[in-house]
Motif scaffolding. Structure first.
Motif, short mmCIF file in Angstrom:
data_model
loop_
_atom_site.label_atom_id
_atom_site.label_comp_id
_atom_site.label_asym_id
_atom_site.label_seq_id
_atom_site.Cartn_x
_atom_site.Cartn_y
_atom_site.Cartn_z
N ALA A 154 49.12 -12.21 108.27
CA ALA A 154 49.99 -13.37 108.52
C ALA A 154 49.30 -14.36 109.46
N ILE A 158 47.52 -18.66 108.83
CA ILE A 158 47.97 -19.89 109.50
C ILE A 158 46.78 -20.84 109.65
N GLN A 162 46.71 -24.44 114.20
CA GLN A 162 48.01 -23.89 114.61
C GLN A 162 47.82 -22.49 115.21
N ARG A 163 46.93 -21.74 114.58
CA ARG A 163 46.67 -20.38 115.10
C ARG A 163 46.09 -20.46 116.51
N LEU A 196 54.96 -25.43 113.78
CA LEU A 196 54.54 -25.22 112.39
C LEU A 196 53.93 -23.83 112.21
N GLY A 197 53.12 -23.43 113.18
CA GLY A 197 52.49 -22.11 113.10
C GLY A 197 53.52 -20.99 113.18
N ARG A 199 56.66 -21.20 112.36
CA ARG A 199 57.45 -21.16 111.11
C ARG A 199 56.71 -20.36 110.04
N ARG A 200 55.41 -20.60 109.96
CA ARG A 200 54.61 -19.88 108.95
C ARG A 200 54.59 -18.39 109.26
N LEU A 201 54.41 -18.08 110.53
CA LEU A 201 54.35 -16.67 110.92
C LEU A 201 55.67 -15.96 110.62
N ARG A 202 56.75 -16.62 110.97
CA ARG A 202 58.07 -16.04 110.73
C ARG A 202 58.29 -15.84 109.23
N SER A 203 57.85 -16.82 108.47
CA SER A 203 58.03 -16.72 107.03
C SER A 203 57.17 -15.60 106.44
N ALA A 204 55.94 -15.49 106.92
CA ALA A 204 55.02 -14.48 106.38
C ALA A 204 55.48 -13.07 106.74
#
Lengths: 210, 230
Positions: A154, A158, A162-163, A196-197, A199-204
């Motif tokens: 995950a 990203i 963002q990471r 943004l990062g 959100r991606r992490l949570r989604s992944a």
């Protein structure tokens, strides 16, 4: 922070198998917390054996001192023993709750002036000195590599910018204003990259969080 | 009225990473006050907190001393003073307690793996049960219920660190019974069972110390429910 290579022992596993492994351990973790609430020392020992190595890695990553990291981990687990009811199964996994206890303490510590001075001193010496008392190997339950794979996958998915802010904030213990300063970026940019990062992490991780 | 959650979402994302400055914290407190009882805020907060809390698993673990757990318990007043040697009786009691706790874990394994096919087959009077739980691992047990002489046969098993072995258990009427300990050779194993398994047993494989303890101390990594074989 450099991410370690993805664990080869869990590569090739299907997502459903990873989920099953994480499910199994999550159910067991909740059982351990229930038993700790009943003041069962053996349940506490199990939880400690299972998560202390990750907790130490996290604390050590933030404070950069093995001795301080050990203190933080002990404090966090002492809090678990004294107040296991603070864990709310409706709000997330045991492992995530436990690591947040460790992280809060590590960040609190690292932001104190004294800790920052020690870090600066240690940055000039060996950053990972050996501990003669720690001769044991890390024999993890076999589900934890699955968790490591899920989180690392995950994280690497990203976008790098963002990471970078997430890693500086979480593993570096820096506040968003310090990150803006360090990277010479507007604070608003740091905030938007973090959001943004995350959100991606949570989604992944959302599909396999328990 | 639909509230705008953009500011509180931004603040909650940073809070989950412990990255708020003091001014931001005050802003978050104000936002929380403004939103009051807010399901969406709860959802956002829990989602970010769960994701952030798991970030620690991206790191390679650092060895920790098992004895520290008891030091913490002593600090909390939950244990008496340390003794240099643990008596055999205490050790046996501990192992029995571990066995009881492991039973719950083993049962959970079988229940949770219910969705994954547990392949079974019969061959004449002899039965074969295939274990599930790990990808690319093929482990099967051939046995006749109630009779000794069963055999475990498998491939693809992971090598374990020095001092660790796999241990096979039969969970029967609430108690784990040790069936055998084994170490794979290049992933392969072929070993006779030390007990006669019964039709209703749940079989579980755990990773244990090389001393082969009398009760499991870790979560099962493979399992098979013999009650599903006929």
């Amino acid at each position: 922070m450099e991410l370690a290579a993805i664990d080869p022992t869990v590569q090739g596993r299907s997502r459903s198998e990873l989920m099953a492994a994480i499910d199994l351990s999550s159910a067991r973790d909740r059982e351990l917390i229930r038993n700790i609430t009943g003041k069962d020392p053996e349940a506490f020992r199990w939880l400690y054996r299972r998560y202390a190595p990750t907790a130490r890695a996290l604390a050590q990553g933030v404070v950069r001192q093995p001795g301080l990291a050990e203190d933080i981990v002990q404090e966090a687990f002492l809090a678990v023993w004294k107040h296991p009811e603070a864990y709310d199964p409706g709000r997330g996994s045991v492992r995530s709750w436990l690591m947040s206890l460790v992280h809060h303490r590590a960040v609190d510590l690292v932001r104190r002036e004294e800790a920052q001075r020690r870090r600066a001193e240690e940055a000039t010496s060996d950053p990972h000195p050996g501990d003669p008392d720690l001769a044991q190997t890390v024999a993890e339950d076999l589900d934890l590599p699955a968790e490591r794979l899920a989180v690392r996958t995950a994280l690497v998915a990203i976008p790098p910018e963002q990471r970078q802010v997430i890693e500086l904030m979480y593993f570096g213990g820096l506040s968003q204003s310090k990150i803006a300063e360090k990277l010479a970026l507007p604070l608003g940019t740091v905030k938007s990259r973090t959001l943004l990062g995350m959100r991606r992490l949570r989604s992944a991780l959302g599909g396999i969080e328990r | 009225v639909t509230r705008d959650h953009s500011l509180i979402e931004e603040l909650l994302a940073v809070e989950a990473l412990d990255g708020l400055d003091s001014g931001d914290r005050e802003a978050l407190d104000r936002e929380r006050g403004t939103h009051g009882e807010c399901m969406e805020c709860e959802r956002l907060e829990m989602g970010f907190a769960e994701a952030a809390g798991r970030l620690g698993f991206a790191l390679d673990p650092v060895p920790a001393r098992d004895a520290t757990a008891d030091e913490i318990l002593r600090k909390a007043g939950a244990l008496g003073p340390a003794h240099p040697l643990t008596s055999v009786r205490t050790h046996e009691r501990r192992e029995r307690a571990q066995g009881r706790a492991m039973l719950a874990a083993a049962v959970a394994v079988v229940v949770l793996l219910g969705g994954i096919a547990i392949r079974t087959a019969t061959h004449g009077g002899e039965l074969t049960a295939a274990f599930s739980g790990q990808a690319n691992v093929h482990l099967a047990m051939t046995y006749t219920p109630g009779e000794s002489g069963g055999e475990l046969d498998g491939s693809g098993l992971r090598d374990l660190p020095a001092g660790r072995v796999y241990e096979l258990w039969a969970i029967r009427t609430g108690s784990p019974i040790r069936a055998t300990c084994f170490s794979p050779n290049k992933g392969d194993v072929r070993v006779k069972l030390g007990i006669a398994v019964q039709a209703g047993d749940v079989m579980a494989v755990t990773v244990e110390s090389a001393s082969c303890p009398t009760a499991p101390t870790t979560t099962p990594v493979l399992s098979a429910d013999l009650s599903k074989i006929s």
